[in-house]
Design a protein around this motif. Structure first.
Motif, PDB file in Angstrom:
ATOM      1  N   VAL A 108       0.838  -1.206   0.000  1.00  0.00           N
ATOM      2  CA  VAL A 108       0.000   0.000   0.000  1.00  0.00           C
ATOM      3  C   VAL A 108       0.870   1.252   0.000  1.00  0.00           C
ATOM      4  O   VAL A 108       0.592   2.218  -0.733  1.00  0.00           O
ATOM      5  N   MET A 109       1.936   1.244   0.799  1.00  0.00           N
ATOM      6  CA  MET A 109       2.807   2.422   0.834  1.00  0.00           C
ATOM      7  C   MET A 109       3.541   2.613  -0.487  1.00  0.00           C
ATOM      8  O   MET A 109       3.667   3.740  -0.980  1.00  0.00           O
ATOM      9  N   ASP A 110       4.007   1.515  -1.082  1.00  0.00           N
ATOM     10  CA  ASP A 110       4.660   1.611  -2.384  1.00  0.00           C
ATOM     11  C   ASP A 110       3.698   2.144  -3.437  1.00  0.00           C
ATOM     12  O   ASP A 110       4.038   3.040  -4.218  1.00  0.00           O
ATOM     13  N   ALA A 111       2.498   1.572  -3.472  1.00  0.00           N
ATOM     14  CA  ALA A 111       1.501   2.001  -4.448  1.00  0.00           C
ATOM     15  C   ALA A 111       1.135   3.464  -4.263  1.00  0.00           C
ATOM     16  O   ALA A 111       0.941   4.205  -5.238  1.00  0.00           O
ATOM     17  N   SER A 112       1.053   3.897  -3.014  1.00  0.00           N
ATOM     18  CA  SER A 112       0.670   5.280  -2.730  1.00  0.00           C
ATOM     19  C   SER A 112       1.681   6.270  -3.284  1.00  0.00           C
ATOM     20  O   SER A 112       1.323   7.380  -3.707  1.00  0.00           O
TER      21      SER A 112
END
Length: 395
Positions: free
Chosen positions: A105-109
């Protein structure tokens, strides 16, 4: 002794820190402003079921911020999903992005925040492989990273790993503003992670630092950070799994994960990450941490057999608890024991559909898409060496 250090993210670390999110937005002593947030979560149910999403929405409301949710992120986030998220953020006039979840999720964000202000094709901004190597013209939307796992350290660094299934590439995406403005590392959000995934995540965190510890670009700063991370993760991961409500143990693993993110900023990972990214680029359902575990014994044994940094392996074995370690193989002993104690020693590539006839293709993919990490290895690997590591690791 020389190093470069730049980690601009403000961190709130400790149990209960999520309760202070509102103080950081639109407040005199806060670190950012905005009126509307895009909350990015995974496509699973846990963020809602555990009440984390509701708590974040309440904190944002307390700060005078409206929010909308984008809940489509996969365990290995896909290019098309992040492009969709970027359009969604722009269409809804979002001022900043809140990443609520694990490393994916953090990477995608980070990619979503970049696409919201730049548009186009994400691969325009990828600096390796088939990427067009353009530097994004515009600053990404500000990012708040609230990690619900202790694994990637992605709340600390500026890169996001994204998969392009059309080219079978899993690579890092960067741009101005992709370092989170704020990170919240709250162990209370991590206790509900299932044991298996807590192990995958914990080993991912530790491997960021074991790789950094043996990397030929290691410096005194990265050594210090990586050593503390290895010690905290390896000595507390088992307890955090066996006693899921033990906040103290979970907090120490989270601290190691956070430091491992910093290690990647001041030091570097090595080719183990490249080799695993190639595996999960072709096999979307393979968790990154699981792939790293599968490779680890064969990967580190390769360098031990070359005797290129025996002292570093001995020191890591001591950090992991074997105080009388006097040979590099002691690291492998401690590594295998930790995997056995965490219940992940018997992971098999074959269970995820990986076959030996893919090894050469994956080795070439790793070198072509993430060759920069091979340059950090303490010994130069050939394609044949990579195939031999895959073969030794295969079950």
């Amino acid at each position: 002794m020389g190093f470069q250090y730049s980690v601009p993210t403000k961190a709130l670390f400790g149990a209960g820190q999520l309760n202070h999110l509102h103080e950081q937005i639109n407040a005199p002593m806060g670190c950012m402003t905005g009126k509307k947030a895009l909350i990015v979560i995974s496509s699973g149910k846990s963020t809602r079921a555990n009440g984390y999403l509701e708590r974040v929405e309440e904190q944002l409301k307390k700060a005078g911020v409206d929010s909308i949710v984008f809940d489509k992120i996969q365990s290995n986030p896909l290019k098309a999903t992040t492009e969709e998220g970027g359009r969604f953020a722009k269409e809804n006039s979002c001022d900043f992005v809140v990443a609520l979840g694990g490393g994916s999720v953090m990477d995608a964000s980070k990619a979503i925040a970049l696409m919201a202000t730049n548009g186009g094709d994400l691969w325009d901004y990828v600096q390796s492989g088939t990427g067009k190597k353009q530097w994004p013209a515009n600053q990404a939307l500000p990012i708040v990273a609230i990690t619900t796992t202790a694994g990637t350290g992605s709340e600390t660094d500026g890169g996001g790993v994204i998969t392009n299934p059309e080219t079978n590439e899993k690579v890092g995406v960067f741009g101005n503003g992709t370092f989170p403005v704020l990170a919240i590392v709250d162990a209370e959000l991590m206790t509900s992670v299932p044991a298996k995934f807590k192990a995958f995540q914990g080993f991912d965190a530790m491997f960021h630092s074991t790789e950094g510890f043996i990397a030929k670009v290691r410096n005194e700063m990265s050594k210090m950070v990586a050593g503390t991370a290895i010690e905290n993760v390896s000595r507390n991961l088992v307890q955090s799994i066996q006693e899921p409500e033990n906040i103290s143990a979970m907090e120490k693993v989270a601290f190691g994960s956070y430091l491992s993110g910093i290690q990647m900023c001041v030091g570097a990972c090595t080719s183990s990450h490249s080799l695993e990214h190639a595996m999960s680029a072709y096999h979307q359902e393979l968790p990154h941490g699981a792939g790293l575990i599968m490779l680890s014994k064969a990967y580190y044994s390769f360098f031990i057999n070359k005797h290129v940094c025996d002292d570093r392996f001995i020191e890591m074995a001591r950090l992991m608890g074997k105080e009388n370690a006097d040979k590099p193989e002691d690291f492998i002993t401690m590594l295998v024991k930790l995997q056995e104690d965490c219940g992940v020693a018997d992971l098999k590539m074959s269970d995820y559909g990986i076959t030996p006839d893919e090894f050469e293709t994956m080795a070439k993919n790793a070198m072509e898409t993430m060759g920069i990490l091979f340059a950090c290895d303490p010994y130069e690997l050939s394609v044949e060496d990579c195939v031999s590591i895959y073969t030794e690791a295969y079950k």
